[in-house]
Write a protein that holds these residues in place. Structure first.
Motif, mmCIF file in Angstrom:
data_model
loop_
_atom_site.group_PDB
_atom_site.id
_atom_site.type_symbol
_atom_site.label_atom_id
_atom_site.label_comp_id
_atom_site.label_asym_id
_atom_site.label_seq_id
_atom_site.Cartn_x
_atom_site.Cartn_y
_atom_site.Cartn_z
ATOM 1 N N VAL A 43 80.648 132.820 -31.282
ATOM 2 C CA VAL A 43 81.053 131.777 -32.226
ATOM 3 C C VAL A 43 80.770 130.400 -31.638
ATOM 4 N N ALA A 44 81.104 130.211 -30.354
ATOM 5 C CA ALA A 44 80.878 128.916 -29.712
ATOM 6 C C ALA A 44 79.396 128.580 -29.644
ATOM 7 N N ARG A 253 92.762 134.847 -24.133
ATOM 8 C CA ARG A 253 93.164 133.452 -24.332
ATOM 9 C C ARG A 253 92.298 132.452 -23.559
ATOM 10 N N ARG A 254 91.850 132.815 -22.345
ATOM 11 C CA ARG A 254 91.023 131.873 -21.593
ATOM 12 C C ARG A 254 89.666 131.660 -22.259
ATOM 13 N N GLY A 255 89.019 132.768 -22.625
ATOM 14 C CA GLY A 255 87.744 132.650 -23.318
ATOM 15 C C GLY A 255 87.894 131.994 -24.673
ATOM 16 N N TRP A 256 89.007 132.283 -25.349
ATOM 17 C CA TRP A 256 89.271 131.704 -26.669
ATOM 18 C C TRP A 256 89.402 130.187 -26.566
ATOM 19 N N TRP A 257 90.224 129.724 -25.617
ATOM 20 C CA TRP A 257 90.419 128.283 -25.454
ATOM 21 C C TRP A 257 89.135 127.592 -25.011
ATOM 22 N N ALA A 258 88.387 128.231 -24.108
ATOM 23 C CA ALA A 258 87.133 127.632 -23.653
ATOM 24 C C ALA A 258 86.162 127.447 -24.811
ATOM 25 N N ALA A 259 86.083 128.453 -25.667
ATOM 26 C CA ALA A 259 85.185 128.375 -26.815
ATOM 27 C C ALA A 259 85.622 127.291 -27.783
ATOM 28 N N VAL A 260 86.928 127.194 -28.045
ATOM 29 C CA VAL A 260 87.438 126.205 -28.994
ATOM 30 C C VAL A 260 87.193 124.786 -28.486
ATOM 31 N N PRO A 265 85.885 119.887 -30.117
ATOM 32 C CA PRO A 265 85.674 118.485 -29.727
ATOM 33 C C PRO A 265 84.612 118.326 -28.651
ATOM 34 N N GLY A 266 84.352 119.413 -27.887
ATOM 35 C CA GLY A 266 83.380 119.326 -26.810
ATOM 36 C C GLY A 266 81.958 119.096 -27.252
#
Length: 549
Positions: A43-44, A253-260, A265-266
């Motif tokens: 997705v990212a 959760r770590r991969g999820w937050w990194a992707a988001v 905003p990234g």
């Protein structure tokens, strides 16, 4: 549950067609868990692939040539910080609750019909930037193939249609496979120039601009930042992909937050880098092609490739870069624009014509802008547009960050279904109209020349101040029309993700997941959000209070 037919099912056959339409990609609704089979990384990557556009190079070049490198770099950095801060809460809500920015906006201060205003703003963003990218591609086709610009505009418009009609499934494959090629073509010439001719860096850093003396001044920085901030609405296109994120769990959760963060905003980190590179390349080619052509990415990369490659491969490679970049972003522009137009039209008319209709509408607007030679007055268009975009995004971000989590006057869980929201919420609508209206007045010198550069600052500050102020004044009464949706089953699962429980809509007889449904007013049954949107007589829409039934 009753299976009695309602006036909706007999009077509006488009509802059934919408339910059966396999290519609509959840245009107007929550993206169900059953459809969201991609990993956070995919997705990212798909979302970041959509920002491969070359407009950043033109935007950075235009600012740098006018105001000098120092002012341009500060302006780019200021805009990037604002875009990152405002984009974070929006990206989180889109990924966490699997809804697009329009649906977030409805429940974050605007109301069910109030957000139609911002949907049109977002749709305008998509066709303005489609036209910009299409213009860049036409310039490449003219240089490489000798096509006249008018024909290049048409080609760049028509070629995205076969790709964009297939939604997320096709777009994810396109973005994943083309991103490595795009990165190599973009980065290689820059690295080569810096390594083999260090003097290019000195010339870049010392460039004073046509309107300046090399010094940094506030007016130039703010004027440049205003142009960059026109891209603040890009977060809406990022969310159109992020809504397909898988549920957030303890395991991912770590991969999820990194992707988001990276794909939300990234995106602006890469965007700001491209704008800075655009200044660098424009200064590099300025003596060769002149100030009128220096902002054109095709000229920038043609010259850069010419320094490192045999002459026979230079123009074809530059054209390949332009075409890949244009396709990657313009399928996103056409896709996101079609969602925004469809959302607005369906709510206002209570009729669903299908997303493909608005793919063509959006492309028609973009083609008209290209034929009108919008590239020649690019900064004027973006400077004006940024005032509306800033007012909208800052209003929604402030409602989420302040009204929800600090004041606790706005419901934490976003709501978007008809019947659950008031038609118009003055919190967001008043803040947006006041912020955009006053900032546009400043932009057009209504309050004097000295204040004109401050229009983007005015848009952000007014939206940031008025949004919580209006929530306090109204005491949050206009967020929710009723306290519950009449369904006993929980809306969220134990991890706080939207529930995957499936129920059948009694109007279109299709299965939908729990967050996309509400109880019916006249039957012991549930109705999906799209059938509620197209209910012309309100037969299924819940009353404001249970006692009104």
């Amino acid at each position: 549950m009753s299976t009695t037919e309602s006036p909706l099912t007999t009077s509006d056959p488009t509802t059934g067609r919408a339910a059966q339409e396999t290519l609509e990609d959840y245009t107007l609704r929550f993206a169900p868990r059953s459809y969201r089979r991609w990993s956070p990384a995919v997705v990212a990557t798909t979302a970041l692939g959509g920002i491969a556009y070359l407009a950043d190079f033109s935007i950075g070049a235009g600012i740098g040539l006018a105001h000098g490198t120092g002012n341009a770099l500060i302006a780019i950095a200021v805009a990037a910080v604002v875009i990152f801060i405002t984009g974070f809460p929006l990206a989180y809500y889109g990924a966490r609750y699997n809804i697009d920015l329009d649906l977030i906006t409805r429940g974050s201060g605007f109301g069910y019909y109030g957000s139609v205003l911002t949907s049109v703003i977002f749709a305008s963003f998509t066709f303005i930037f489609f036209a910009l990218e299409g213009s860049i591609m036409a310039q490449g086709l003219e240089l490489g193939l000798g096509l006249p610009l008018w024909l290049g505009y048409l080609v760049s418009t028509l070629m995205v249609i076969p790709l964009v009609i297939y939604g997320m499934k096709a777009l994810s494959k396109l973005q994943v496979w083309t991103t490595p090629v795009w990165l190599v073509l973009m980065v290689a010439p820059l690295v080569y120039l810096v390594a083999h001719d260090p003097g290019t860096v000195d010339r870049f850093l010392s460039y004073a601009g046509t309107d300046g003396d090399g010094g940094v001044n506030t007016a130039s920085v703010l004027l440049g930042a205003g142009v960059c901030l026109s891209l603040i609405a890009q977060i809406g296109e990022q969310i159109d992909y992020l809504r397909f994120m898988p549920p957030k769990t303890r395991e991912n959760r770590r991969g999820w937050w990194a992707a988001v963060v990276m794909a939300g905003p990234g995106w602006v980190v890469l965007g700001a880098l491209k704008q800075a590179i655009g200044v660098f390349l424009a200064v590099y080619v300025l003596a060769e092609v002149g100030p009128d052509a220096a902002p054109e990415p095709i000229q920038q990369f043609r010259s850069a490739f010419d320094a490192m490659l045999p002459s026979w491969v230079v123009v074809p490679l530059a054209v390949v870069l332009v075409v890949i970049s244009q396709i990657k972003i313009n399928v996103t522009n056409a896709y996101s624009g079609s969602l925004a137009w469809t959302n607005s039209f369906t709510r206002v008319t209570r009729h669903y014509p299908g997303r493909l209709v608005f793919v063509l509408v959006n492309l028609g607007f973009a083609l008209a802008l290209m034929e009108a030679d919008m590239f020649s007055f690019l900064n004027d268009i973006l400077g004006f547009y940024s005032n509306c975009a800033i007012a909208w995004v800052v209003t929604v971000a402030t409602d989420i960050g302040v009204n929800k989590y600090v004041l606790k006057l706005s419901p934490l869980r976003p709501e978007y279904r008809r019947g659950m929201l008031h038609a118009v919420n003055p919190v967001g609508v008043v803040a947006f109209v006041a912020a955009s209206g006053l900032s546009i007045a400043l932009y057009f010198h209504a309050l004097g020349d000295a204040l004109q550069p401050y229009s983007p600052v005015a848009a952000a500050v007014i939206a940031f101040v008025l949004t919580p102020l209006m929530a306090i004044v109204t005491r949050g009464r206009y967020y929710l029309r009723r306290p519950d949706d009449g369904i006993g089953e929980a809306l969220l699962d134990p991890d706080g993700n939207p529930s995957a429980l499936t129920l059948d809509c009694h109007v279109c007889h299709e299965p939908y997941e729990r967050p996309d449904l509400a109880a019916c007013r006249t039957h012991n049954a549930v109705v999906c959000s799209l059938c509620l949107s197209t209910d012309k007589v309100g037969d299924h829409v819940l009353p404001a209070r249970p006692s009104d039934a």
